[in-house]
Design an enzyme around this catalytic site. Structure first.
Site, short mmCIF file in Angstrom:
data_model
loop_
_atom_site.label_atom_id
_atom_site.label_comp_id
_atom_site.label_asym_id
_atom_site.label_seq_id
_atom_site.Cartn_x
_atom_site.Cartn_y
_atom_site.Cartn_z
N GLU A 138 7.21 6.97 -4.52
CA GLU A 138 8.14 7.73 -4.13
C GLU A 138 7.66 9.33 -4.18
OE1 GLU A 138 12.80 9.27 -5.18
OE2 GLU A 138 11.47 8.44 -6.71
N HIS A 166 9.24 1.68 -10.16
CA HIS A 166 9.49 2.78 -9.29
C HIS A 166 7.88 3.43 -8.87
CE1 HIS A 166 13.43 3.15 -10.17
NE2 HIS A 166 13.75 4.05 -9.19
N GLY A 193 11.50 7.28 -13.78
CA GLY A 193 11.36 8.75 -14.10
C GLY A 193 10.00 9.16 -13.28
N ASP A 234 19.90 3.77 -3.68
CA ASP A 234 19.35 4.52 -4.91
C ASP A 234 20.60 5.18 -5.76
OD1 ASP A 234 17.12 5.72 -6.56
OD2 ASP A 234 16.81 7.10 -5.29
N ASP A 237 23.96 4.73 -13.19
CA ASP A 237 24.30 6.44 -13.53
C ASP A 237 24.21 7.18 -12.35
OD1 ASP A 237 21.71 6.16 -13.39
OD2 ASP A 237 21.12 7.47 -15.25
N HIS A 261 21.19 2.70 -8.91
CA HIS A 261 21.19 3.16 -10.26
C HIS A 261 22.61 3.20 -10.79
CE1 HIS A 261 17.03 4.47 -11.02
NE2 HIS A 261 16.91 4.41 -9.53
N HIS A 264 18.16 -1.79 -4.92
CA HIS A 264 17.90 -0.42 -5.68
C HIS A 264 18.90 0.49 -5.61
CE1 HIS A 264 14.31 2.45 -6.80
NE2 HIS A 264 15.53 2.87 -6.89
#
Length: 373
Positions: free
Chosen positions: A216, A213, A186, A305, A28, A26, A24
């Protein structure tokens, strides 16, 4: 040789050298701050809050730690803002692979949302090809530096948008070309995974892999929908499964039906400790559910993350856990094998990574304690 010798807490240097697997992360959320500054100048992006790389890195961390969701989300507008050309995407992906390999990560699944990189005219296909080309270049650079890593791409659809089926079809078309699965990300609240059932049904018909996702911010209903309605292979975060576990602090633990199902079915939890602290999913490392989930033998994994926003790396995540829970190399290996077992590459390739890379790597580190004796 004694069990105490083998269970000695690893040093930071050993943690970095230990082979690690990451599920996991990202794209960006992991840019180098200097790269952001350079890409902003090259692409004409003028909205950066700071143009000095060190000051910009501090700004990202402060914004992510601010407790303000608006400021946290603003950080991604800047990283995505400079990732709108093929050259920028390839560079960011290559540097991602390099940075992970230098940190001892031997396998990584890195996710990105193609629909967020179309502002300057790229097609979805061009975005995917640019990123996967960058991953391959980063793997080559890592080998040249004496490191090794394999990176698979996860294509993410944004849960507030309406392109999930399109992105799922894209992931399926590129599944032999570096894309290993699909994800949705998102805000959970108000945007349940069930809004995208057509995408998940399509992927199941195509025998493809996907993670969601869930658990969380929104909690147990999000986890239940991801598993029972959508059929997720893994839970992105999933940390709120703790809400279905009663622990009276005296050693008596009772699992609810959903928590029992998740453990019994060995559903992987993509836990991200530092990120969870920033978003309020856990108040501290000491109180993070990963400690209890490890003791209860859930299929827990350790992840980063967003490395830039959290100012973290896989080694730093394990350092926090080693200090907090006194984890040993055996514990690190357990988390790492969990992650590798839960990856989206073929079974024989997972097994080869475990038996030929991960287990020998930990065995070498453990042998160092024997020589010290």
């Amino acid at each position: 040789m004694t069990s105490q010798t083998l269970n000695t807490v690893p040093t930071p240097q050993q943690i970095r050298r230990a082979p690690k697997a990451l599920l996991h992360d990202h794209l960006d959320g992991g840019l180098r701050s200097a790269t952001i500054v350079e890409l902003a100048a090259e692409t004409g992006y003028e909205a950066l809050p700071e143009t000095d790389a060190e000051q910009l890195e501090r700004w990202f961390r402060q914004a992510a730690d601010s407790g303000s969701l608006e400021r946290y989300l603003e950080t991604f507008s800047h990283t995505v803002g400079v990732m709108q050309t093929r050259e920028a995407l390839t560079r960011v992906a290559a540097e991602c692979a390099e940075d992970l390999a230098a940190d001892g990560v031997v396998y990584a699944e890195v996710r990105f949302a193609p629909e967020q990189h179309l502002e300057k005219g790229l097609t979805l296909e061009e975005v995917v090809e640019a990123v996967t080309e960058g991953f391959r270049e980063g793997e080559r650079r890592a080998r040249a530096a004496g490191d090794r890593i394999r990176v698979g791409a996860l294509l993410t659809a944004m849960r507030h948008a309406a392109r999930a089926l399109e992105i799922a079809e894209l992931a399926n078309r590129y599944r032999e070309l570096g894309v290993v699965g699909f994800d949705i990300a998102g805000a959970e609240a108000g945007y349940p995974p069930t809004r995208h059932l057509d995408a998940f049904e399509y992927l199941k018909r195509e025998n493809n892999h996907f993670t969601i996702h869930a658990g969380e911010a929104f909690g147990l209903p999000s986890i239940w929908q991801a598993l029972q309605w959508c059929g997720a292979d893994r839970l992105g975060h999933g940390v709120r499964i703790i809400d279905d576990i009663q622990d009276d602090g005296t050693g008596s633990v009772k699992l609810g039906r959903l928590a029992s199902y998740v453990r019994d079915k060995r559903i992987p939890l993509e836990l991200c400790p530092s990120s969870n602290l920033q978003t309020g999913a856990a108040p501290s490392y000491e109180e993070h559910p990963i400690g209890l989930l490890r003791r209860l033998h859930f299929r827990a994994t350790v992840n980063t993350d967003n490395r830039l926003m959290s100012g973290t790396s896989m080694s730093q995540e394990f350092e926090h856990l080693v200090r907090t829970f006194h984890y040993t190399l055996d514990d690190m290996q357990w988390f790492t094998v969990n992650a590798m077992k839960s990856s989206f590459i073929p079974f024989d390739e997972r097994l080869a990574m475990i038996n030929d890379v991960i287990k020998p790597g930990y065995a070498e580190l453990k042998s160092e304690w024997l020589f010290r004796e």
